[in-house]
Design a protein around this motif. Structure first.
Motif, short mmCIF file in Angstrom:
data_model
loop_
_atom_site.label_atom_id
_atom_site.label_comp_id
_atom_site.label_asym_id
_atom_site.label_seq_id
_atom_site.Cartn_x
_atom_site.Cartn_y
_atom_site.Cartn_z
N GLY A 283 -10.63 -72.02 -88.59
CA GLY A 283 -11.18 -73.37 -88.44
C GLY A 283 -12.69 -73.28 -88.24
O GLY A 283 -13.36 -72.40 -88.77
N ALA A 284 -13.21 -74.18 -87.42
CA ALA A 284 -14.67 -74.24 -87.24
C ALA A 284 -15.16 -73.32 -86.12
O ALA A 284 -16.31 -73.42 -85.69
CB ALA A 284 -15.08 -75.67 -86.95
N GLY B 74 -19.58 -72.70 -88.59
CA GLY B 74 -18.25 -73.27 -88.46
C GLY B 74 -17.76 -73.96 -89.73
O GLY B 74 -16.58 -73.90 -90.08
N THR B 75 -18.70 -74.61 -90.43
CA THR B 75 -18.31 -75.35 -91.63
C THR B 75 -17.70 -74.43 -92.68
O THR B 75 -16.62 -74.69 -93.22
CB THR B 75 -19.56 -76.05 -92.23
OG1 THR B 75 -20.08 -76.92 -91.22
CG2 THR B 75 -19.21 -76.84 -93.46
N THR B 76 -18.38 -73.32 -92.95
CA THR B 76 -17.87 -72.40 -93.98
C THR B 76 -16.59 -71.73 -93.50
O THR B 76 -15.69 -71.48 -94.30
CB THR B 76 -18.93 -71.33 -94.34
OG1 THR B 76 -19.52 -70.86 -93.14
CG2 THR B 76 -19.99 -71.91 -95.24
N ASN B 77 -16.51 -71.46 -92.22
CA ASN B 77 -15.26 -70.84 -91.73
C ASN B 77 -14.09 -71.81 -91.85
O ASN B 77 -12.98 -71.42 -92.19
CB ASN B 77 -15.44 -70.36 -90.28
CG ASN B 77 -14.43 -69.29 -89.95
OD1 ASN B 77 -14.23 -68.36 -90.72
ND2 ASN B 77 -13.75 -69.44 -88.82
N ILE C 242 -20.94 -70.10 -77.15
CA ILE C 242 -20.92 -68.67 -76.81
C ILE C 242 -22.28 -68.29 -76.24
O ILE C 242 -23.28 -68.42 -76.93
CB ILE C 242 -20.65 -67.81 -78.06
CG1 ILE C 242 -19.35 -68.23 -78.76
CG2 ILE C 242 -20.65 -66.34 -77.70
CD1 ILE C 242 -19.13 -67.53 -80.10
N PRO C 243 -22.34 -67.80 -75.01
CA PRO C 243 -23.67 -67.44 -74.45
C PRO C 243 -24.14 -66.09 -74.99
O PRO C 243 -24.34 -65.14 -74.24
CB PRO C 243 -23.43 -67.42 -72.94
CG PRO C 243 -21.97 -67.41 -72.74
CD PRO C 243 -21.27 -67.71 -74.03
N ALA D 279 -16.55 -72.29 -79.71
CA ALA D 279 -16.96 -73.33 -80.66
C ALA D 279 -18.43 -73.15 -81.01
O ALA D 279 -19.26 -72.89 -80.13
CB ALA D 279 -16.72 -74.71 -80.04
N GLY D 280 -18.73 -73.32 -82.28
CA GLY D 280 -20.11 -73.12 -82.72
C GLY D 280 -20.88 -74.42 -82.88
O GLY D 280 -22.03 -74.42 -83.30
#
Ligand code: HSE
Length: 453
Positions: free
Chosen positions: A297-298, A178-181, A154-155, A317-318
């Motif tokens: 998800g992530a 992303g991991t926690t999400n 994401i810019p 995507a993070g």
């Protein structure tokens, strides 16, 4: 490998470009560094056209030189001494993608002291030492760019700095880990407990080397620190972020929130109040109908409220090799534009792009390839497999084929979701269906847009 001969850059589709490529020195050639090489190589013409000059990695510092040699190919100087890269006169920009905070701080400060711009994806480094690093950059008249440090694909840094630059930013809120999400999504969707969900996130490579950074909210706090500094023009203040992770969150709360019409997300929030700025990372209930509740998800998402723009939202995507490379290279293009670039390559970069678009053929309707929805009225008692057989003859892949739920007075209908197929194949299939004895009326077709890739 992707070295641009100077001749090929001048002129580029009639647009004058600077003579000399931007020379990049890179520290670290792991997931992000190798992704950066791949994307630079794959998209070299577009990137050079947009930057107004070539971007050439001339030197790489790596711990495993043999492995690095396999990634960078010929013509790139390899060393195991990061400081050599940070201070070398042939390097215009240092790309630091090694991670860590101690040695990375020394390399970045050395590069700045030697008059080099810096691009880094190292959120921990900037959250903890950003004050010192940005002050040094100001003193030496160089730039430090870090799009790859926050919600990589994401810019958001550029959105805040450029697209929303007219605004007084009121708040920024995001799912920026992303991991926690992923863990929260698994707990909700599959009823997994926390430990099982974390193990899956680690197996998929989402988690930091030390997963405590993710689950205790520290990684999100690093990113929030950078977002807040950008949004409010304030100093980098990691120590001031209130941080609460998800380690003590219980499955029962995920279920209860659901029953009340909410979902639990780990949110980073930076909010400007009259009296100051709130900086917090915490698990929070989000209305189930809100877009943010559907970031699963992530994936990451960031919302920004500007006084003029209102609320805007960004999703992507993070984490990931090429996703981070996308951000790192965007920063390199910014650096290339800092000097010597023709106005046509600055935003909006129409010179190269307009030319490329002119050359691309426009696809005919028949060639357009998407998945489709088909509604096929059939006679009562028909074998619905006969519809599948007609589609198979036209090589239209079938993802789902079901009888529509009965509605009083309605004819029986077969519903089909196809896989991707050219419109020409769908047209032939519909033609064949209309002639089939089982079919009892006009077939309806609609395109399905997954909007996923
Ligand atoms: N561990 C991080 C995450 C990777 O899960 O979002 C990207 O910073």
């Amino acid at each position: 490998m992707y070295r641009d001969p100077v001749q090929s850059l001048q002129p580029l589709h009639g647009v004058p470009v600077a003579m000399r490529p931007l020379r990049v020195g890179m520290i670290g050639i792991g997931t992000v560094g190798s992704g950066t090489f791949r994307v630079l190589a794959r998209n070299q013409a577009e990137i050079a056209g947009r930057a107004g000059r070539g971007i050439e990695v001339v030197m790489v510092a790596a711990r495993n030189l043999q492995r690095a040699a396999g990634i960078v190919g010929d013509g790139v100087v390899l060393t195991d001494d990061p400081m050599h890269v940070a201070t070398h006169p042939d390097v215009d920009v240092l790309v630091e993608v090694a991670g860590g905070t101690g040695p990375a701080r020394d390399w970045v400060l050395a590069a700045i002291a030697h008059g080099k711009h810096v691009v880094t994806a190292n959120k921990a480094l900037l959250a903890e030492h950003g004050g010192e690093i940005f002050a040094a950059a100001r003193q030496h008249g160089v730039a430090v760019a870090y799009e790859g440090a926050v919600a990589v694909s994401i810019p958001i840094v550029k959105a805040l700095r450029e697209g929303l630059t007219a605004n007084r930013i009121e708040w920024v809120a995001g799912i920026i880990n992303g991991t926690t999400n992923f863990i929260l999504s698994k707990m909700r969707d599959e009823g997994l407990d926390f430990a099982a969900a974390l193990a899956q996130a680690q197996a998929l490579g989402y988690a930091e080397a030390d997963p405590a950074f993710d689950i205790e909210g520290i990684d999100a706090a690093h990113k929030l620190t950078l977002l807040a500094a950008n949004a409010f023009g304030s100093p980098v203040r990691f120590a001031d972020v209130q941080v609460e992770g998800i380690t003590s969150l219980q499955g029962v709360d995920v279920a209860c929130a659901e029953q009340l019409g909410y979902r639990i997300k780990l949110l980073g929030v930076a909010c400007r109040r009259e009296e100051g700025v709130e900086l917090r990372v915490q698990p929070a209930l989000v209305p189930a109908a809100h877009l943010m509740a559907h970031v699963n998800g992530a994936m990451n998402a960031v919302m920004v409220k500007g006084d003029a723009s209102g609320v805007t939202m960004y999703y992507g995507a993070g984490a990931g090799s090429e996703q981070t490379a996308s951000a790192v290279i965007a920063d390199l293009v910014d650096m290339a534009r800092l000097d010597g670039t023709h106005a046509a390559q600055r935003v909006p970069h129409l010179g190269f792009h307009a030319h490329a678009m002119n050359e691309l053929p426009v696809l005919s309707r028949a060639a357009v390839r998407t998945s489709h929805y088909l509604r096929v009225p059939v006679h009562a008692g028909s074998d619905i497999k006969s519809v599948a057989a007609v589609l198979a003859v036209q090589q239209v892949p079938v993802q789902q084929l079901v009888l529509a739920a009965e509605r009083s007075g309605a004819k029986p209908q077969v519903l089909v979701l196809t896989g991707p197929a050219a419109q020409s194949a769908i047209d032939l299939a519909v033609h064949a269906l209309q002639a089939h004895p089982a079919v009892n009326g006009a077939v309806t077709t609609l395109r399905v847009e997954e909007l996923a890739s």
